[in-house]
Scaffold this active site. Structure first.
Site, mmCIF file in Angstrom:
data_model
loop_
_atom_site.group_PDB
_atom_site.id
_atom_site.type_symbol
_atom_site.label_atom_id
_atom_site.label_comp_id
_atom_site.label_asym_id
_atom_site.label_seq_id
_atom_site.Cartn_x
_atom_site.Cartn_y
_atom_site.Cartn_z
ATOM 1 N N LYS A 13 0.837 -1.218 0.000
ATOM 2 C CA LYS A 13 0.000 0.000 0.000
ATOM 3 C C LYS A 13 0.868 1.262 0.000
ATOM 4 O O LYS A 13 0.662 2.172 -0.782
ATOM 5 C CB LYS A 13 -0.924 0.026 1.240
ATOM 6 C CG LYS A 13 -1.834 -1.190 1.342
ATOM 7 C CD LYS A 13 -2.754 -1.111 2.552
ATOM 8 C CE LYS A 13 -2.035 -1.152 3.893
ATOM 9 N NZ LYS A 13 -1.322 -2.397 4.176
ATOM 10 N N ARG A 88 -9.666 1.080 9.005
ATOM 11 C CA ARG A 88 -9.116 -0.216 9.391
ATOM 12 C C ARG A 88 -10.187 -1.131 9.969
ATOM 13 O O ARG A 88 -9.923 -2.262 10.294
ATOM 14 C CB ARG A 88 -8.092 0.098 10.472
ATOM 15 C CG ARG A 88 -6.881 -0.727 10.598
ATOM 16 C CD ARG A 88 -5.973 -0.646 9.433
ATOM 17 N NE ARG A 88 -4.716 -1.259 9.757
ATOM 18 C CZ ARG A 88 -3.545 -0.771 9.443
ATOM 19 N NH1 ARG A 88 -3.451 0.338 8.761
ATOM 20 N NH2 ARG A 88 -2.452 -1.415 9.755
ATOM 21 N N ARG A 127 11.785 -6.105 4.556
ATOM 22 C CA ARG A 127 11.635 -4.649 4.414
ATOM 23 C C ARG A 127 12.625 -3.934 5.339
ATOM 24 O O ARG A 127 12.830 -4.330 6.481
ATOM 25 C CB ARG A 127 10.219 -4.210 4.787
ATOM 26 C CG ARG A 127 10.095 -2.683 4.848
ATOM 27 C CD ARG A 127 8.684 -2.180 4.882
ATOM 28 N NE ARG A 127 7.939 -2.617 6.024
ATOM 29 C CZ ARG A 127 6.638 -2.377 6.190
ATOM 30 N NH1 ARG A 127 5.971 -1.713 5.272
ATOM 31 N NH2 ARG A 127 6.022 -2.805 7.260
ATOM 32 N N ARG A 160 11.466 -2.349 11.109
ATOM 33 C CA ARG A 160 10.396 -1.948 12.029
ATOM 34 C C ARG A 160 10.170 -3.046 13.068
ATOM 35 O O ARG A 160 10.222 -4.229 12.743
ATOM 36 C CB ARG A 160 9.091 -1.728 11.238
ATOM 37 C CG ARG A 160 8.926 -0.325 10.726
ATOM 38 C CD ARG A 160 7.802 -0.155 9.737
ATOM 39 N NE ARG A 160 6.515 -0.682 10.135
ATOM 40 C CZ ARG A 160 5.398 -0.546 9.390
ATOM 41 N NH1 ARG A 160 5.442 0.103 8.249
ATOM 42 N NH2 ARG A 160 4.251 -1.046 9.806
ATOM 43 N N ARG A 171 -0.413 -9.251 13.217
ATOM 44 C CA ARG A 171 -1.008 -8.191 12.376
ATOM 45 C C ARG A 171 -1.940 -8.805 11.329
ATOM 46 O O ARG A 171 -2.992 -8.255 11.019
ATOM 47 C CB ARG A 171 0.097 -7.371 11.700
ATOM 48 C CG ARG A 171 0.798 -6.426 12.683
ATOM 49 C CD ARG A 171 2.114 -5.921 12.130
ATOM 50 N NE ARG A 171 1.983 -5.064 10.977
ATOM 51 C CZ ARG A 171 2.995 -4.784 10.149
ATOM 52 N NH1 ARG A 171 4.195 -5.289 10.372
ATOM 53 N NH2 ARG A 171 2.813 -3.986 9.114
HETATM 54 P P1 AP5 Z 1 4.833 -1.622 1.718
HETATM 55 O O1 AP5 Z 1 4.450 -0.791 0.537
HETATM 56 O O2 AP5 Z 1 5.630 -0.986 2.782
HETATM 57 O O3 AP5 Z 1 3.547 -2.372 2.309
HETATM 58 P P2 AP5 Z 1 2.327 -1.804 3.130
HETATM 59 O O4 AP5 Z 1 1.098 -2.463 2.601
HETATM 60 O O5 AP5 Z 1 2.332 -0.308 3.145
HETATM 61 O O6 AP5 Z 1 2.695 -2.424 4.543
HETATM 62 P P3 AP5 Z 1 2.654 -1.842 6.019
HETATM 63 O O7 AP5 Z 1 3.321 -2.864 6.867
HETATM 64 O O8 AP5 Z 1 3.196 -0.454 6.100
HETATM 65 O O9 AP5 Z 1 1.112 -1.819 6.247
HETATM 66 P P4 AP5 Z 1 0.348 -1.892 7.554
HETATM 67 O O10 AP5 Z 1 -1.017 -1.577 7.047
HETATM 68 O O11 AP5 Z 1 0.428 -3.080 8.391
HETATM 69 O O12 AP5 Z 1 1.102 -0.811 8.424
HETATM 70 P P5 AP5 Z 1 0.692 0.641 8.880
HETATM 71 O O13 AP5 Z 1 1.920 1.453 8.871
HETATM 72 O O14 AP5 Z 1 -0.515 1.141 8.172
HETATM 73 O O15 AP5 Z 1 5.618 -2.902 1.147
HETATM 74 C C1 AP5 Z 1 6.146 -3.876 2.015
HETATM 75 C C2 AP5 Z 1 7.499 -4.344 1.489
HETATM 76 O O16 AP5 Z 1 7.305 -5.025 0.247
HETATM 77 C C3 AP5 Z 1 8.480 -3.207 1.204
HETATM 78 O O17 AP5 Z 1 9.773 -3.650 1.523
HETATM 79 C C4 AP5 Z 1 8.345 -2.960 -0.309
HETATM 80 O O18 AP5 Z 1 9.563 -2.499 -0.870
HETATM 81 C C5 AP5 Z 1 7.989 -4.356 -0.829
HETATM 82 N N1 AP5 Z 1 7.058 -4.325 -1.948
HETATM 83 C C6 AP5 Z 1 6.001 -3.513 -2.122
HETATM 84 N N2 AP5 Z 1 5.350 -3.809 -3.258
HETATM 85 C C7 AP5 Z 1 6.032 -4.839 -3.805
HETATM 86 C C8 AP5 Z 1 5.849 -5.620 -5.001
HETATM 87 N N3 AP5 Z 1 4.813 -5.378 -5.838
HETATM 88 N N4 AP5 Z 1 6.716 -6.633 -5.256
HETATM 89 C C9 AP5 Z 1 7.730 -6.893 -4.391
HETATM 90 N N5 AP5 Z 1 7.976 -6.184 -3.244
HETATM 91 C C10 AP5 Z 1 7.123 -5.180 -2.965
HETATM 92 O O19 AP5 Z 1 0.214 0.360 10.389
HETATM 93 C C11 AP5 Z 1 1.125 0.011 11.392
HETATM 94 C C12 AP5 Z 1 0.388 -0.022 12.731
HETATM 95 O O20 AP5 Z 1 -0.154 1.288 13.012
HETATM 96 C C13 AP5 Z 1 -0.831 -0.944 12.811
HETATM 97 O O21 AP5 Z 1 -0.462 -2.273 13.129
HETATM 98 C C14 AP5 Z 1 -1.660 -0.268 13.912
HETATM 99 O O22 AP5 Z 1 -1.132 -0.563 15.181
HETATM 100 C C15 AP5 Z 1 -1.428 1.211 13.638
HETATM 101 N N6 AP5 Z 1 -2.438 1.783 12.730
HETATM 102 C C16 AP5 Z 1 -2.196 2.352 11.517
HETATM 103 N N7 AP5 Z 1 -3.338 2.776 10.967
HETATM 104 C C17 AP5 Z 1 -4.324 2.484 11.863
HETATM 105 C C18 AP5 Z 1 -5.734 2.671 11.838
HETATM 106 N N8 AP5 Z 1 -6.367 3.273 10.797
HETATM 107 N N9 AP5 Z 1 -6.432 2.230 12.909
HETATM 108 C C19 AP5 Z 1 -5.835 1.649 13.977
HETATM 109 N N10 AP5 Z 1 -4.492 1.427 14.055
HETATM 110 C C20 AP5 Z 1 -3.747 1.850 12.984
#
Ligand code: AP5
Length: 214
Positions: A13, A88, A127, A160, A171
Site C-alpha cells: 500500500k 481499518r 523490508r 520496524r 497483524r
Molecule cells: P509496503 O508498501 O511498505 O507495504 P504496506 O502495505 O504499506 O505495509 P505496512 O506494513 O506499512 O502496512 P500496515 O497496514 O500493516 O502498516 P501501517 O503502517 O498502516 O511494502 C512492504 C514491502 O514489500 C516493502 O519492503 C516494499 O519495498 C515491498 N514491496 C512492495 N510492493 C512490492 C511488489 N509489488 N513486489 C515486491 N515487493 C514489494 O500500520 C502500522 C500499525 O499502526 C498498525 O499495526 C496499527 O497498530 C497502527 N495503525 C495504523 N493505521 C491504523 C488505523 N487506521 N487504525 C488503527 N491502528 C492503525
C-alpha cells in the site's frame, strides 16, 4: 480524486501510494506513518500508541478519527487524497462516511490488495526503512545501492519492530478479524476494485493506473 488503499500488512500500500501521489498530485494520508512520527517525536499521541503498535494491535478508533478529521481539512486535501491504512475497521469506515457527508466529499475508488500470507511474511521480513527520511527498501525486491544505507539521504536503515515474524502473524490475524470485513462494506457501495498485489511493483502500479483512467 479520493482513494482508499485497503489490504493486509506488507501488501504494498505504502509503495503504490507514493507512486500515485506523484501521478495524481494529491497527498498520501498514512495513519501508520503519522503514528510512527508521533512515536519518534515522543509526543503525547506517540506515548499512547507505542506499545499497541509494537504488538501489532490496532490503535483506538477515537485517536485515529482525531488525526483524520484534522488532516483532511487541510488545504492540500482540497483536490483529493490517498488513504493508506485507513479505515481499518467498520467503525472507522462509518465515521469516514459521516465526515465525508459533512464536508461534501466522496470516495471514488477503494483498491483491495489481494496477496497470500506467505508473500506478506517474505516482504515484511525483508523490508528496511530509512531512520531519517522514512524511505522504504526491500532486501530482496528493491535493495539499497549501499548495504544498509538509504540511497536518498545516506542514513542507516532499520527493521520496524512490528516487522518481526511473530508480530507480523498477529497483524495478519488482526487484519482478518477487523479489516477484511471492509471488503464487503465497500463492495456493497460499488466502490471496490480487487487488484492482484503479488505482481511486480511496476506491473501493479500500471494495473491501478489503468483502472483509474478507465
Ligand atoms: P509496503 O508498501 O511498505 O507495504 P504496506 O502495505 O504499506 O505495509 P505496512 O506494513 O506499512 O502496512 P500496515 O497496514 O500493516 O502498516 P501501517 O503502517 O498502516 O511494502 C512492504 C514491502 O514489500 C516493502 O519492503 C516494499 O519495498 C515491498 N514491496 C512492495 N510492493 C512490492 C511488489 N509489488 N513486489 C515486491 N515487493 C514489494 O500500520 C502500522 C500499525 O499502526 C498498525 O499495526 C496499527 O497498530 C497502527 N495503525 C495504523 N493505521 C491504523 C488505523 N487506521 N487504525 C488503527 N491502528 C492503525
Amino acid at each position: 480524486m479520493r482513494i482508499i488503499l485497503l489490504g493486509p500488512p506488507g501488501a504494498g500500500k505504502g509503495t503504490v501510494a507514493k507512486k500515485l501521489q506523484k501521478e495524481l498530485d494529491i497527498p498520501v494520508i498514512s495513519t501508520g506513518v503519522i503514528l510512527r512520527k508521533a512515536i519518534t517525536k515522543k509526543t503525547e499521541l506517540g506515548e499512547k500508541v507505542e506499545s499497541i503498535m509494537s504488538e501489532g494491535e490496532l490503535v483506538p478508533d477515537f485517536l485515529i478519527m482525531e488525526i483524520i478529521k484534522e488532516r483532511i481539512k487541510e488545504k492540500d486535501c482540497e483536490k483529493g487524497y490517498i488513504f493508506d491504512g485507513f479505515p481499518r475497521n467498520i467503525k472507522q469506515a462509518n465515521s469516514l462516511e459521516r465526515l465525508n457527508k459533512e464536508l461534501f466529499m466522496k470516495i471514488d475508488f477503494v483498491f483491495y490488495f489481494e496477496i497470500s500470507d506467505a508473500k506478506i511474511i517474505q516482504r515484511l521480513s525483508s523490508r528496511r526503512v530509512c531512520k531519517k527520511c522514512g524511505c522504504n527498501y526491500n532486501l530482496i525486491f528493491n535493495p539499497p545501492k549501499k548495504d544498509n544505507l538509504c540511497d536518498l539521504c545516506g542514513a542507516t536503515l532499520y527493521q520496524r519492530d512490528d516487522d518481526k515474524e511473530d508480530i507480523v502473524k498477529n497483524r495478519i490475524k488482526v487484519y482478518n478479524q477487523q479489516t477484511l470485513p471492509l471488503k464487503i462494506f465497500y463492495k456493497e457501495k460499488k466502490l471496490l476494485k480487487v487488484v492482484d498485489a503479488s505482481v511486480s511493483e511496476n506491473e501493479f502500479f500500471l494495473n491501478i493506473k489503468k483502472i483509474i483512467s478507465n
